[in-house]
Design an enzyme around this catalytic site. Structure first.
Site, mmCIF file in Angstrom:
data_model
loop_
_atom_site.group_PDB
_atom_site.id
_atom_site.type_symbol
_atom_site.label_atom_id
_atom_site.label_comp_id
_atom_site.label_asym_id
_atom_site.label_seq_id
_atom_site.Cartn_x
_atom_site.Cartn_y
_atom_site.Cartn_z
ATOM 1 N N ARG A 1 10.236 -21.709 -1.373
ATOM 2 C CA ARG A 1 9.534 -22.161 -2.400
ATOM 3 C C ARG A 1 7.909 -21.824 -2.311
ATOM 4 N NH1 ARG A 1 5.867 -23.859 0.045
ATOM 5 N NH2 ARG A 1 5.237 -24.866 -1.666
ATOM 6 N N GLY A 2 7.468 -22.002 -3.325
ATOM 7 C CA GLY A 2 6.049 -21.597 -3.597
ATOM 8 C C GLY A 2 6.237 -20.046 -4.354
ATOM 9 N N ALA A 3 5.149 -20.000 -5.381
ATOM 10 C CA ALA A 3 5.066 -18.969 -6.331
ATOM 11 C C ALA A 3 5.488 -17.534 -5.627
ATOM 12 C CB ALA A 3 3.864 -19.091 -7.246
ATOM 13 N N ARG B 1 14.555 -21.028 -11.122
ATOM 14 C CA ARG B 1 13.336 -22.083 -11.493
ATOM 15 C C ARG B 1 12.537 -21.694 -12.533
ATOM 16 N NH1 ARG B 1 10.334 -24.424 -6.343
ATOM 17 N NH2 ARG B 1 9.851 -26.003 -7.844
ATOM 18 N N GLN C 1 4.987 -31.529 -0.090
ATOM 19 C CA GLN C 1 4.693 -30.149 0.385
ATOM 20 C C GLN C 1 3.276 -30.326 1.150
ATOM 21 O OE1 GLN C 1 5.603 -30.824 -2.649
ATOM 22 N NE2 GLN C 1 6.976 -29.063 -3.705
ATOM 23 N N ASP D 1 1.310 -21.759 -10.394
ATOM 24 C CA ASP D 1 2.532 -21.156 -10.457
ATOM 25 C C ASP D 1 2.458 -20.200 -11.858
ATOM 26 O OD1 ASP D 1 4.472 -22.655 -8.377
ATOM 27 O OD2 ASP D 1 2.752 -24.092 -9.207
ATOM 28 N N ASN E 1 0.035 -25.950 -12.159
ATOM 29 C CA ASN E 1 0.287 -25.983 -10.582
ATOM 30 C C ASN E 1 0.963 -27.320 -10.390
ATOM 31 O OD1 ASN E 1 -0.171 -24.941 -7.928
ATOM 32 N ND2 ASN E 1 -1.649 -26.458 -7.597
ATOM 33 N N LYS E 2 1.311 -27.496 -9.118
ATOM 34 C CA LYS E 2 1.982 -28.787 -8.515
ATOM 35 C C LYS E 2 1.638 -30.044 -9.242
ATOM 36 C CE LYS E 2 4.966 -28.620 -6.602
ATOM 37 N NZ LYS E 2 6.377 -28.730 -7.147
HETATM 38 O O1 MRU Z 1 7.198 -26.395 -3.688
HETATM 39 P P1 MRU Z 1 7.207 -25.412 -5.230
HETATM 40 O O2 MRU Z 1 7.728 -24.304 -5.266
HETATM 41 O O3 MRU Z 1 7.703 -26.667 -6.313
HETATM 42 O O4 MRU Z 1 5.526 -25.560 -5.385
HETATM 43 C C1 MRU Z 1 5.247 -24.698 -5.834
HETATM 44 C C2 MRU Z 1 3.769 -24.387 -5.229
HETATM 45 O O5 MRU Z 1 3.874 -23.950 -4.034
HETATM 46 C C3 MRU Z 1 2.527 -25.055 -5.769
HETATM 47 O O6 MRU Z 1 2.738 -25.488 -6.933
HETATM 48 C C4 MRU Z 1 1.465 -24.584 -5.465
HETATM 49 O O7 MRU Z 1 0.437 -25.317 -5.253
HETATM 50 C C5 MRU Z 1 1.356 -23.023 -6.175
HETATM 51 S S1 MRU Z 1 0.819 -21.828 -5.031
HETATM 52 C C6 MRU Z 1 2.201 -21.236 -4.746
#
Ligand code: MRU
Length: 356
Positions: free
Chosen positions: A51-53, A91, A197, A238, A248-249
């Protein structure tokens, strides 16, 4: 980056299989898992093994390379198109996934009916997407170094460290760069409910690199700012819209509002592969909605060494679980990319956005 003193990447291609760190087991267990087919790789993206962009962008690109390597000659292009579709449906929010899969797909299509060349191109470009992601993140560290002077206290949300990319990370890359030039840095890590996370991944990777840090409940961030214990906020992204709005998250927007209220600079760090030039503003970014059970329950590690899920809310209570939010451009001090730090404005974004 290092795990137990050994360098690792989050995702890579080896012997036709996509290998990755199993992030759902962290911080309790460190395991490398192997995806034998693109279907397995797609499932790993969907269930957040990876996971992670940036990491899912690379996994998608390598998954499509894997599909091309395994597809029979007969119906090759149909099989590849089906895999590209399946991988991008996993996703919806991270632009890097669409970028990674799209780049490999175009390389395959460019070879037409020369299927040997198409397979070679798929593998080479898949690896290139992963390598580029790591290199962009390293450069983000160089450009962002100026934001992290000696003694800096950095607040971050979610995991935008190396686990969310192929290597280095985005928001944490300037922190790692600062540490490498001998600066003292402290990172405040938002826990990041509901999947944790921050608590599980960011805290773990900072620990592996020996970076001083502390985890706090998401709701405590504003108070910490009010007490004068934060110098700068750096988060990842993201998807970035053409006007500079940033997805973002979930919880990032609250952190940006709190930073504005306390006069703190709020930066977003992301490779330009996160920019979606076709998306005019934040309201057009598709926001993933996840299961209500992620809010009503928590997963934890039992004394017997097993993952257990326990309820933390009345069984019948409805819950809302958007995985991301949008921070409007006007709250953002700048966007740190591999091409430099730019303002979160249409002009700033246009200056660094990639031409597809
Ligand atoms: O764990 P996810 O895939 O749902 O989260 C995405 C992310 O990692 C975050 O939003 C992060 O802050 C962005 S940077 C990859």
């Amino acid at each position: 980056m290092n795990v137990g003193g050994r360098p690792f990447r989050t995702v890579w291609l080896e012997d036709g299989c996509v290998r990755m760190i199993e992030q759902n087991l962290l911080p309790f267990r460190f395991e490398i898992v192997r995806m034998s087919t693109w279907h397995d790789t797609a499932k790993a993206i969907r269930d957040m093994t990876v996971r992670g962009a940036g990491a899912i962008g690379a996994a998608g690109a390598l998954g499509l390379a894997q599909a091309a390597l395994q597809a029979p000659d007969r119906g090759f292009h149909e099989a590849v198109a089906q895999a590209a579709d399946g991988l991008t449906r996993t996703r919806p929010t991270a632009q890097n996934l669409f970028y990674g899969v799209g780049r490999v797909l175009r390389a395959i299509q460019a070879e037409g009916d020369d299927l040997r060349a198409a397979r070679r191109a798929a593998e080479a470009v898949g690896r290139e997407v992963a390598d580029d992601d790591a290199e962009c993140c390293r450069l983000i560290g160089e450009h962002g170094l100026v934001l992290v002077p000696d003694g800096a206290r950095v607040s971050t949300h979610c995991n935008a460290g190396w686990l969310a990319f192929v290597d280095w990370g985005s928001a944490l890359s300037p922190v790692y760069a600062a540490r490498r030039v001998g600066r003292n840095v402290h990172v405040w890590v938002d826990e990041t409910r509901p999947r944790g996370q921050g608590a599980r991944l960011t805290a773990w990777e900072l620990g592996q690199e020996g970076v001083p840090h502390a985890i706090l409940p998401d709701g405590a961030t504003a108070s910490l700012m009010r007490r004068g214990q934060v110098d700068v906020v750096i988060v990842g992204s993201d998807r970035i819209a053409a006007n500079g709005d940033v997805a973002n998250k979930i919880g990032t927007y609250a952190s940006a509002l709190a930073a504005r209220a306390h006069g703190l600079p709020f930066y977003v760090a992301a490779p330009t592969t996160t920019i979606d030039p076709g998306c005019p503003e934040g309201g057009a970014i598709p926001i993933e909605e996840r299961s209500a059970d992620e809010v009503r329950t928590v997963w934890g590690w039992s004394d017997e060494g097993r993952f257990v899920q326990v309820r933390v809310a009345p069984e019948g209570s409805p819950a809302w679980n958007p995985a991301f939010d949008v921070t409007p451009a006007e709250l953002i001090a700048g966007i740190v990319t591999e091409r430099g730090v730019v303002p979160a404005t249409p002009e700033g974004i246009a200056r660094v956005a990639r031409v597809r």
